[in-house]
Motif scaffolding. Structure first.
Motif, short mmCIF file in Angstrom:
data_model
loop_
_atom_site.label_atom_id
_atom_site.label_comp_id
_atom_site.label_asym_id
_atom_site.label_seq_id
_atom_site.Cartn_x
_atom_site.Cartn_y
_atom_site.Cartn_z
N UNK A 1 0.69 -1.27 0.18
CA UNK A 1 -0.01 0.11 -0.19
C UNK A 1 0.82 1.32 -0.01
N UNK A 2 2.17 1.09 0.45
CA UNK A 2 2.85 2.44 0.54
C UNK A 2 3.79 2.71 -0.92
N UNK A 3 3.96 1.37 -1.43
CA UNK A 3 4.58 1.50 -2.52
C UNK A 3 3.92 1.77 -3.69
N UNK A 4 2.77 1.26 -4.10
CA UNK A 4 1.88 1.29 -5.34
C UNK A 4 0.78 2.08 -4.59
N UNK A 5 1.06 3.19 -4.35
CA UNK A 5 -0.06 4.19 -3.98
C UNK A 5 -0.99 4.79 -5.10
#
Length: 453
Positions: A81-85
């Motif tokens: 969730x943090x990388x593929x925002x």
């Protein structure tokens, strides 16, 4: 060797089983690949999106008033969730559609769907967010009397990329799986077939060891597969019939030979007493030949039964000396030199003395018969064998396989006989565990009886 392997039962069973395994695995692999290649990405990713939404629901943390204040995720989910925002987002709404929690860029921007999600929620559908297609999964949860809605949106492009990453290694994995499964199954099947056929191989060895002197043996069906037991039973029944026929044949042979001996002696005596009979020498020769054949038939019947042998300590040098003395007159009459080469130290073996005498008598008699006038027959005795050599016309190499067959005579043989002498020698040697060797000399032939073979 190749033809034997192709026709063997174990090879056919192995090949059939391995082929069936490869076909089955190939069909399963084809179905798997077809499913991954032809099913829509949303169907294949649907369960992953639902699990992601469920992780959000399970990770909700509430304050003392029952309001969600945070989402606790495992390390991998939080990282995604943090990388593929831009491609993977979640929202937490109340029952009136007000935003309470969100990930990254999901906190602002346009609504993901028209209306109140709490009133018109659907687990799976496609929506457009910022002009891009997304797969939207909506789940509901309840805390006390309050109801909340969790939405997880995954871009269609992201799902396709993940699906491609999942599907790409599958052909290689399937191929290696089929190869390894085939190798392991083939090796295991080889061991299994070898073990299953062990009783059959033992039965084959036992059957191969059965000879006319051991017809009382029977094959054991212990440990045999049920499908093979009828064959073993039928083989044993055939052995019983063969044993019975052999006994009848031997009894007839012995009875006939015994009954013929006395009449032949009486006929010869009557001829001797009749002065007016012409060509008596020719008649005597024929009667003596017939008597000799009768004696050989009687000997053959006797040595074919192991119970007829009486074993004791026998000095084979003494037996060889007795045989040489027995044929001294015949050798002198035929103008053949009969020599005995025997060591001073006597050798002793367990044997039937009369049977050994008959064996050597037949070999020496044959040697004298084939040796021309002026020739020599030598009986040599050493520590493990007796050798009888002659200076006759020799044996044609193509006749060697037939020498010890009953009633076989070489086409060019010049002396009288019934073809039983060497057959009797073979029976005696077999009953004692001896070996008879034949060797063609530069002049003549040598027969060797090896006692320690």
């Amino acid at each position: 060797m190749f033809r034997y392997w192709v026709r063997s039962l174990s090879a056919r069973l192995w090949l059939t089983s391995v082929t069936a395994l490869v076909i089955c695995l190939g069909v399963i692999a084809a179905i798997t690949m077809y499913t991954f290649s032809h099913s829509p990405p949303r169907m294949l990713q649907r369960h992953a999106d639902i699990r992601a939404a469920q992780r959000i629901v399970d990770g909700l943390r509430f304050d003392s008033h029952g309001q969600p204040v945070a989402v606790a995720l495992d390390e991998q989910s939080a990282w995604l969730f943090n990388v593929a925002t831009n491609d993977l987002m979640y929202r937490v709404l109340d029952d009136r559609g007000h935003l309470l929690l969100a990930s990254g860029k999901a906190a602002g921007g346009e609504q993901w769907e028209k209306g109140n999600p709490a009133e018109e929620s659907r687990e799976d559908r496609e929506v457009s967010i910022n002009g891009r297609p997304f797969d939207l999964v909506t789940r509901e949860t309840q805390r006390g009397n309050a109801r909340f809605v969790v939405q997880v949106a995954t871009s269609v492009a992201f799902n396709k990329a993940v699906l491609s990453m999942k599907v790409k290694p599958i052909p290689g994995i399937v191929g290696w799986t089929i190869a390894l499964a085939t190798i392991i199954f083939g090796l295991t099947l080889t061991f299994t077939v070898h073990r299953l056929l062990r009783p059959l191989r033992a039965a084959s060895r036992a059957a191969a060891s059965i000879t006319p002197s051991s017809l009382t043996m029977r094959l054991s069906d212990k440990g045999m597969p049920s499908e093979i037991k009828p064959l073993i039973t039928a083989f044993n029944d055939a052995l019983s019939r063969l044993e019975n026929g052999f006994i009848v044949q031997q009894a007839f042979l012995a009875s006939a030979a015994h009954e013929l001996q006395t009449p032949l002696t009486l006929i010869r005596g009557q001829i001797e007493l009749q002065p007016g009979i012409e060509k008596k020498e020719l008649i005597y020769r024929e009667i003596d030949l017939m008597a000799r054949q009768v004696r050989q038939l009687l000997h053959l019947a006797e040595v074919s039964e192991s119970q007829n042998f009486v074993f004791s300590d026998v000095n084979w040098a003494d037996v060889a000396d007795d045989v040489a003395g027995y044929f001294a007159l015949k050798a002198s009459t035929e103008n053949v030199s009969l020599e005995l080469d025997s060591p001073v130290i006597a050798s002793v073996i367990k044997a039937d003395r009369s049977a050994l005498f008959i064996l050597l008598k037949n070999l020496v008699e044959n040697a004298i018969n084939v040796t021309p006038a002026g020739g020599r027959v030598t009986v040599s005795v050493d520590g493990s064998s007796i050798r009888v050599s002659d200076e006759g016309y020799g044996i044609d190499p193509e006749h060697l396989p037939f020498l010890f067959q009953r009633f076989w005579r070489a086409p060019d043989v010049q002396h009288d006989g019934a073809g039983l002498g060497l057959a009797i020698c073979k029976e005696i040697a077999g009953a004692h565990g001896w070996q008879i060797n034949v060797r063609r000399l530069q002049v003549g032939t040598a027969f060797s009886v090896v006692f320690n073979a």
